[in-house]
Design a protein around this motif. Structure first.
Motif, PDB file in Angstrom:
ATOM      1  N   SER A 287     101.414 106.833 -70.847  1.00 57.55           N
ATOM      2  CA  SER A 287     102.618 106.515 -70.657  1.00 57.55           C
ATOM      3  C   SER A 287     103.313 106.522 -69.114  1.00 57.55           C
ATOM      4  O   SER A 287     103.679 106.379 -68.357  1.00 57.55           O
ATOM      5  N   ARG A 288     102.837 108.064 -68.397  1.00 58.55           N
ATOM      6  CA  ARG A 288     103.453 108.629 -67.518  1.00 58.55           C
ATOM      7  C   ARG A 288     102.737 107.452 -66.340  1.00 58.55           C
ATOM      8  O   ARG A 288     103.214 107.248 -66.041  1.00 58.55           O
ATOM      9  N   LEU A 289     101.185 106.698 -66.534  1.00 57.06           N
ATOM     10  CA  LEU A 289     100.596 105.443 -65.905  1.00 57.06           C
ATOM     11  C   LEU A 289     101.734 104.588 -65.580  1.00 57.06           C
ATOM     12  O   LEU A 289     101.968 104.354 -64.726  1.00 57.06           O
ATOM     13  N   GLU A 290     102.389 104.202 -67.026  1.00 55.76           N
ATOM     14  CA  GLU A 290     102.986 102.601 -67.572  1.00 55.76           C
ATOM     15  C   GLU A 290     104.180 103.049 -66.655  1.00 55.76           C
ATOM     16  O   GLU A 290     104.580 102.768 -65.169  1.00 55.76           O
ATOM     17  N   GLU A 291     104.727 104.393 -67.127  1.00 54.21           N
ATOM     18  CA  GLU A 291     105.618 105.023 -65.948  1.00 54.21           C
ATOM     19  C   GLU A 291     105.974 105.129 -64.312  1.00 54.21           C
ATOM     20  O   GLU A 291     106.629 104.000 -63.447  1.00 54.21           O
ATOM     21  N   SER A 292     104.767 105.019 -63.809  1.00 52.84           N
ATOM     22  CA  SER A 292     104.247 105.674 -62.571  1.00 52.84           C
ATOM     23  C   SER A 292     104.549 103.615 -61.630  1.00 52.84           C
ATOM     24  O   SER A 292     104.886 103.866 -61.057  1.00 52.84           O
TER      25      SER A 292
ATOM     26  N   ILE B 226      99.226  92.213 -57.734  1.00 46.54           N
ATOM     27  CA  ILE B 226      98.723  93.588 -58.650  1.00 46.54           C
ATOM     28  C   ILE B 226      99.198  93.943 -60.340  1.00 46.54           C
ATOM     29  O   ILE B 226     100.017  93.999 -60.300  1.00 46.54           O
ATOM     30  N   ALA B 227      98.437  94.101 -60.323  1.00 45.37           N
ATOM     31  CA  ALA B 227      98.764  93.774 -62.158  1.00 45.37           C
ATOM     32  C   ALA B 227      98.133  95.094 -63.044  1.00 45.37           C
ATOM     33  O   ALA B 227      97.124  94.511 -63.729  1.00 45.37           O
ATOM     34  N   PRO B 228      98.320  96.509 -63.070  1.00 50.53           N
ATOM     35  CA  PRO B 228      96.883  97.192 -63.651  1.00 50.53           C
ATOM     36  C   PRO B 228      97.612  97.289 -64.974  1.00 50.53           C
ATOM     37  O   PRO B 228      98.383  97.177 -65.691  1.00 50.53           O
ATOM     38  N   VAL B 229      95.903  97.515 -65.784  1.00 43.93           N
ATOM     39  CA  VAL B 229      95.841  97.672 -66.947  1.00 43.93           C
ATOM     40  C   VAL B 229      96.258  99.291 -67.427  1.00 43.93           C
ATOM     41  O   VAL B 229      96.123  99.880 -66.976  1.00 43.93           O
ATOM     42  N   TYR B 230      97.161  99.432 -68.406  1.00 41.62           N
ATOM     43  CA  TYR B 230      98.391 100.629 -68.475  1.00 41.62           C
ATOM     44  C   TYR B 230      98.132 101.241 -69.748  1.00 41.62           C
ATOM     45  O   TYR B 230      98.930 102.222 -70.027  1.00 41.62           O
ATOM     46  N   GLU B 231      97.568 100.640 -71.003  1.00 42.43           N
ATOM     47  CA  GLU B 231      97.424 100.624 -72.288  1.00 42.43           C
ATOM     48  C   GLU B 231      96.006 100.891 -72.831  1.00 42.43           C
ATOM     49  O   GLU B 231      94.926 100.663 -72.239  1.00 42.43           O
ATOM     50  N   GLN B 232      96.092 102.186 -73.178  1.00 43.25           N
ATOM     51  CA  GLN B 232      94.723 102.266 -73.855  1.00 43.25           C
ATOM     52  C   GLN B 232      93.890 101.781 -74.499  1.00 43.25           C
ATOM     53  O   GLN B 232      95.010 101.113 -75.597  1.00 43.25           O
ATOM     54  N   GLY B 233      92.546 101.920 -74.609  1.00 43.74           N
ATOM     55  CA  GLY B 233      91.777 100.999 -75.228  1.00 43.74           C
ATOM     56  C   GLY B 233      91.777  99.517 -74.383  1.00 43.74           C
ATOM     57  O   GLY B 233      90.935  98.579 -74.963  1.00 43.74           O
ATOM     58  N   ARG B 234      92.743  98.762 -73.903  1.00 40.13           N
ATOM     59  CA  ARG B 234      93.327  97.772 -73.418  1.00 40.13           C
ATOM     60  C   ARG B 234      92.036  97.059 -72.127  1.00 40.13           C
ATOM     61  O   ARG B 234      92.060  98.116 -71.178  1.00 40.13           O
ATOM     62  N   LEU B 235      91.812  96.155 -72.779  1.00 39.62           N
ATOM     63  CA  LEU B 235      90.950  94.550 -71.186  1.00 39.62           C
ATOM     64  C   LEU B 235      91.648  94.014 -70.531  1.00 39.62           C
ATOM     65  O   LEU B 235      90.876  93.695 -69.558  1.00 39.62           O
ATOM     66  N   ASP B 236      92.562  93.538 -70.630  1.00 45.86           N
ATOM     67  CA  ASP B 236      92.819  92.518 -70.109  1.00 45.86           C
ATOM     68  C   ASP B 236      94.503  93.343 -70.316  1.00 45.86           C
ATOM     69  O   ASP B 236      95.390  93.552 -71.085  1.00 45.86           O
ATOM     70  N   ARG B 237      95.632  91.882 -69.433  1.00 45.26           N
ATOM     71  CA  ARG B 237      97.289  91.914 -70.227  1.00 45.26           C
ATOM     72  C   ARG B 237      97.504  91.030 -69.273  1.00 45.26           C
ATOM     73  O   ARG B 237      96.612  89.636 -68.988  1.00 45.26           O
ATOM     74  N   SER B 238      98.372  90.502 -69.893  1.00 44.31           N
ATOM     75  CA  SER B 238      99.567  89.388 -68.649  1.00 44.31           C
ATOM     76  C   SER B 238      99.696  89.267 -67.861  1.00 44.31           C
ATOM     77  O   SER B 238     100.440  90.600 -67.804  1.00 44.31           O
ATOM     78  N   ILE B 239      99.875  88.269 -66.988  1.00 44.23           N
ATOM     79  CA  ILE B 239     100.628  88.877 -65.866  1.00 44.23           C
ATOM     80  C   ILE B 239     101.914  87.432 -65.357  1.00 44.23           C
ATOM     81  O   ILE B 239     101.733  85.940 -66.440  1.00 44.23           O
ATOM     82  N   TYR B 240     102.380  87.493 -64.999  1.00 47.96           N
ATOM     83  CA  TYR B 240     103.554  86.665 -64.604  1.00 47.96           C
ATOM     84  C   TYR B 240     102.940  86.246 -62.360  1.00 47.96           C
ATOM     85  O   TYR B 240     102.306  86.999 -62.091  1.00 47.96           O
ATOM     86  N   LEU B 241     102.761  85.407 -62.591  1.00 47.50           N
ATOM     87  CA  LEU B 241     102.376  84.337 -61.341  1.00 47.50           C
ATOM     88  C   LEU B 241     103.419  84.050 -60.654  1.00 47.50           C
ATOM     89  O   LEU B 241     104.543  82.871 -60.485  1.00 47.50           O
ATOM     90  N   PRO B 242     104.204  84.455 -59.142  1.00 46.28           N
ATOM     91  CA  PRO B 242     105.458  84.237 -58.273  1.00 46.28           C
ATOM     92  C   PRO B 242     104.409  82.984 -57.706  1.00 46.28           C
ATOM     93  O   PRO B 242     103.768  82.734 -57.791  1.00 46.28           O
ATOM     94  N   ASP B 243     105.747  81.861 -57.623  1.00 44.75           N
ATOM     95  CA  ASP B 243     105.738  80.627 -57.226  1.00 44.75           C
ATOM     96  C   ASP B 243     105.012  81.161 -55.433  1.00 44.75           C
ATOM     97  O   ASP B 243     105.447  82.358 -54.511  1.00 44.75           O
ATOM     98  N   GLY B 244     104.546  80.286 -54.835  1.00 47.41           N
ATOM     99  CA  GLY B 244     104.046  80.655 -53.704  1.00 47.41           C
ATOM    100  C   GLY B 244     102.201  80.708 -53.726  1.00 47.41           C
ATOM    101  O   GLY B 244     101.635  80.735 -53.005  1.00 47.41           O
TER     102      GLY B 244
END
Length: 181
Positions: A36-41, A163-181
């Protein structure tokens, strides 16, 4: 930049940059809270209003002080912090006595040392990009870490690297938002 020793600060040929190191609001894994501290940071670094606290470079004390209360979490937790730090404005490593006592030394734990070697190699390959960002900061005052619209858990390093760090324990992937450009 990768920081491992501040003794060079006394060397007049050493380039000095303004840096914020683990303030009261942005901590490394040494703070209580584990994942939870990792996610907060990560969210604090990605916040467009407070990213790097108006100081262009921030460093996390990776491995400083207390780790998670559950020892089985600590290896993955340190891996995630190392990954986050490798793509932050400054990568800083610190080994606490507890890390040694739990077999989590960056250089003695096979999994951690392998990941550190890989991340250091990636970071070295990004050095021209990071150095260019640093030059632009001095010339324009732009922040190296920038928020992305609609997401508070990912950020841009410069204008080109999402940069979209994985911060949930046990997860190997995550969703991301690709900004325009």
């Amino acid at each position: 930049f990768l920081i491992s020793d501040a003794n060079q600060m006394l060397n007049p040929d050493f380039k000095k940059f303004p840096i914020n190191r683990s303030s009261e609001r942005l901590y490394g894994p040494g703070s209580a809270g584990g994942f939870s501290r990792l996610e907060e940071s990560i969210k604090m670094a990605a916040d467009r209003f407070e990213a790097t606290f108006e100081i262009p470079f921030f460093a996390l004390d990776i491995g400083n002080g207390e780790l998670s209360e559950r020892e089985e979490e600590n290896e993955e937790l340190l891996l995630r912090w190392m990954q986050f730090a490798a793509f932050s404005s400054v990568m800083h490593l610190y080994e606490s006595e507890r890390m040694y006592s739990e077999g989590l030394s960056f250089f003695e734990n096979e999994r951690l040392s392998g990941e550190l070697e890989r991340l250091a190699s990636v970071r070295r390959s990004l050095f021209p990009y990071i150095y260019s960002i640093s030059h632009l900061i001095r010339a324009t005052g732009l922040q190296p870490v920038r928020s992305t619209p609609n997401r508070n858990d990912q950020f841009l390093l410069g204008e080109s690297l999402l940069i979209a760090p994985v911060y949930e324990q046990g997860r190997l992937d995550r969703s991301i938002y690709l900004p325009d450009g």
